[in-house]
Each structure stands twice: as C-alpha cells, then as structure tokens.
Design a protein around this motif. Structure first.
Motif, PDB file in Angstrom:
ATOM      1  N   TRP A  20       0.822  -1.215   0.000  1.00 37.64           N
ATOM      2  CA  TRP A  20       0.000   0.000   0.000  1.00 37.64           C
ATOM      3  C   TRP A  20       0.849   1.255   0.000  1.00 37.64           C
ATOM      4  O   TRP A  20       0.492   2.243  -0.634  1.00 37.64           O
ATOM      5  CB  TRP A  20      -0.935   0.017   1.207  1.00 37.64           C
ATOM      6  N   SER A  21       1.979   1.239   0.688  1.00 38.49           N
ATOM      7  CA  SER A  21       2.790   2.460   0.791  1.00 38.49           C
ATOM      8  C   SER A  21       3.454   2.843  -0.538  1.00 38.49           C
ATOM      9  O   SER A  21       3.802   3.996  -0.737  1.00 38.49           O
ATOM     10  CB  SER A  21       3.859   2.305   1.874  1.00 38.49           C
ATOM     11  N   GLN A  30     -15.231   4.575 -14.385  1.00 34.29           N
ATOM     12  CA  GLN A  30     -16.364   3.680 -14.627  1.00 34.29           C
ATOM     13  C   GLN A  30     -15.885   2.236 -14.816  1.00 34.29           C
ATOM     14  O   GLN A  30     -16.565   1.304 -14.403  1.00 34.29           O
ATOM     15  CB  GLN A  30     -17.137   4.125 -15.860  1.00 34.29           C
ATOM     16  N   ASP A  31     -14.704   2.053 -15.393  1.00 37.47           N
ATOM     17  CA  ASP A  31     -14.238   0.718 -15.759  1.00 37.47           C
ATOM     18  C   ASP A  31     -13.082   0.171 -14.924  1.00 37.47           C
ATOM     19  O   ASP A  31     -12.727  -1.000 -15.080  1.00 37.47           O
ATOM     20  CB  ASP A  31     -13.799   0.715 -17.229  1.00 37.47           C
ATOM     21  N   ALA A  32     -12.478   1.000 -14.064  1.00 40.02           N
ATOM     22  CA  ALA A  32     -11.280   0.533 -13.359  1.00 40.02           C
ATOM     23  C   ALA A  32     -11.009   1.338 -12.096  1.00 40.02           C
ATOM     24  O   ALA A  32     -11.513   2.449 -11.920  1.00 40.02           O
ATOM     25  CB  ALA A  32     -10.070   0.637 -14.283  1.00 40.02           C
ATOM     26  N   PHE A  33     -10.175   0.743 -11.241  1.00 38.19           N
ATOM     27  CA  PHE A  33      -9.530   1.447 -10.141  1.00 38.19           C
ATOM     28  C   PHE A  33      -8.082   1.629 -10.573  1.00 38.19           C
ATOM     29  O   PHE A  33      -7.468   0.709 -11.121  1.00 38.19           O
ATOM     30  CB  PHE A  33      -9.577   0.619  -8.854  1.00 38.19           C
ATOM     31  N   VAL A  34      -7.508   2.807 -10.328  1.00 41.88           N
ATOM     32  CA  VAL A  34      -6.125   3.090 -10.717  1.00 41.88           C
ATOM     33  C   VAL A  34      -5.366   3.529  -9.478  1.00 41.88           C
ATOM     34  O   VAL A  34      -5.675   4.564  -8.888  1.00 41.88           O
ATOM     35  CB  VAL A  34      -6.060   4.191 -11.803  1.00 41.88           C
ATOM     36  N   MET A  35      -4.401   2.714  -9.063  1.00 43.52           N
ATOM     37  CA  MET A  35      -3.557   3.042  -7.923  1.00 43.52           C
ATOM     38  C   MET A  35      -2.364   3.839  -8.434  1.00 43.52           C
ATOM     39  O   MET A  35      -1.765   3.472  -9.450  1.00 43.52           O
ATOM     40  CB  MET A  35      -3.091   1.765  -7.227  1.00 43.52           C
ATOM     41  N   LYS A  40       8.771   8.998  -7.783  1.00 40.55           N
ATOM     42  CA  LYS A  40       9.266   8.876  -9.158  1.00 40.55           C
ATOM     43  C   LYS A  40      10.156   7.648  -9.360  1.00 40.55           C
ATOM     44  O   LYS A  40      10.386   7.214 -10.474  1.00 40.55           O
ATOM     45  CB  LYS A  40      10.043  10.132  -9.550  1.00 40.55           C
ATOM     46  N   ALA A  41      10.664   7.064  -8.260  1.00 41.30           N
ATOM     47  CA  ALA A  41      11.573   5.924  -8.371  1.00 41.30           C
ATOM     48  C   ALA A  41      10.857   4.574  -8.306  1.00 41.30           C
ATOM     49  O   ALA A  41      11.483   3.536  -8.314  1.00 41.30           O
ATOM     50  CB  ALA A  41      12.612   5.999  -7.263  1.00 41.30           C
ATOM     51  N   SER A  42       9.523   4.579  -8.249  1.00 37.86           N
ATOM     52  CA  SER A  42       8.785   3.314  -8.158  1.00 37.86           C
ATOM     53  C   SER A  42       7.808   3.182  -9.316  1.00 37.86           C
ATOM     54  O   SER A  42       7.661   4.088 -10.129  1.00 37.86           O
ATOM     55  CB  SER A  42       8.038   3.236  -6.828  1.00 37.86           C
ATOM     56  N   VAL A  43       7.141   2.045  -9.363  1.00 39.22           N
ATOM     57  CA  VAL A  43       6.100   1.846 -10.372  1.00 39.22           C
ATOM     58  C   VAL A  43       5.070   2.944 -10.177  1.00 39.22           C
ATOM     59  O   VAL A  43       4.622   3.204  -9.071  1.00 39.22           O
ATOM     60  CB  VAL A  43       5.440   0.456 -10.198  1.00 39.22           C
ATOM     61  N   SER A  44       4.700   3.594 -11.252  1.00 40.05           N
ATOM     62  CA  SER A  44       3.871   4.782 -11.113  1.00 40.05           C
ATOM     63  C   SER A  44       2.377   4.502 -11.019  1.00 40.05           C
ATOM     64  O   SER A  44       1.645   5.290 -10.466  1.00 40.05           O
ATOM     65  CB  SER A  44       4.136   5.738 -12.269  1.00 40.05           C
ATOM     66  N   MET A  45       1.905   3.344 -11.556  1.00 41.42           N
ATOM     67  CA  MET A  45       0.480   3.107 -11.485  1.00 41.42           C
ATOM     68  C   MET A  45       0.169   1.634 -11.701  1.00 41.42           C
ATOM     69  O   MET A  45       0.904   0.920 -12.378  1.00 41.42           O
ATOM     70  CB  MET A  45      -0.238   4.006 -12.480  1.00 41.42           C
TER      71      MET A  45
END
Length: 73
Positions: A20-21, A30-35, A40-45
């Motif tokens: 989570w952090s 409507q079609d998705a949840f986007v985390m 900037k040094a990690s996976v962005s989404m």
C-alpha cells in the motif's frame, strides 16, 4: 489478489507484489480502479479493471479495501 498488505498482480510471465505504501492514492473510473504512486523511483500506477470481478458486490468490497488503505483522489 488484494489483501491487507497490498496487491499481487499475476500474468502468464510474471508476478508482482505492491504494498500500500508504494502507491498511496487511487482514482476510480467507470471501468477501473487506478492506484498511483507519488514516488518517481517506483512503479507509477497499477490498473485494476472492474471486468475482473465475479459479482457487482465485489466492486464494493474492493472499493472498501482501497478506501481503508489508500487516499482516494
């Protein structure tokens, strides 16, 4: 798979665990949840398509887990 520590995304070629952090915010469409990450040094989404749920109530359960662990945008 979503659990108390974050989520696991599995494909035919790989498995990735994201806590989570690492992606502390999310948005819902409507079609998705986007985390989303603010680092900037990690996976962005990470995109969680709603078409992957088995029943409409599962979308509500996923939203409740995300709300408990992340900040909604």
């Amino acid at each position: 798979m979503v659990d108390g520590s974050g989520l696991v995304v599995r494909t035919a070629a790989a498995e990735t665990r994201t806590g989570w952090s690492a992606q502390p915010t999310y948005a819902e469409t409507q079609d998705a949840f986007v985390m989303l990450s603010d680092d900037k040094a990690s996976v962005s989404m990470t995109v969680l398509p709603k078409r992957g749920v088995r029943a409409p109530a599962d979308v509500d359960r996923l939203r409740a887990i995300l709300d408990a662990n992340l900040r909604r945008l």
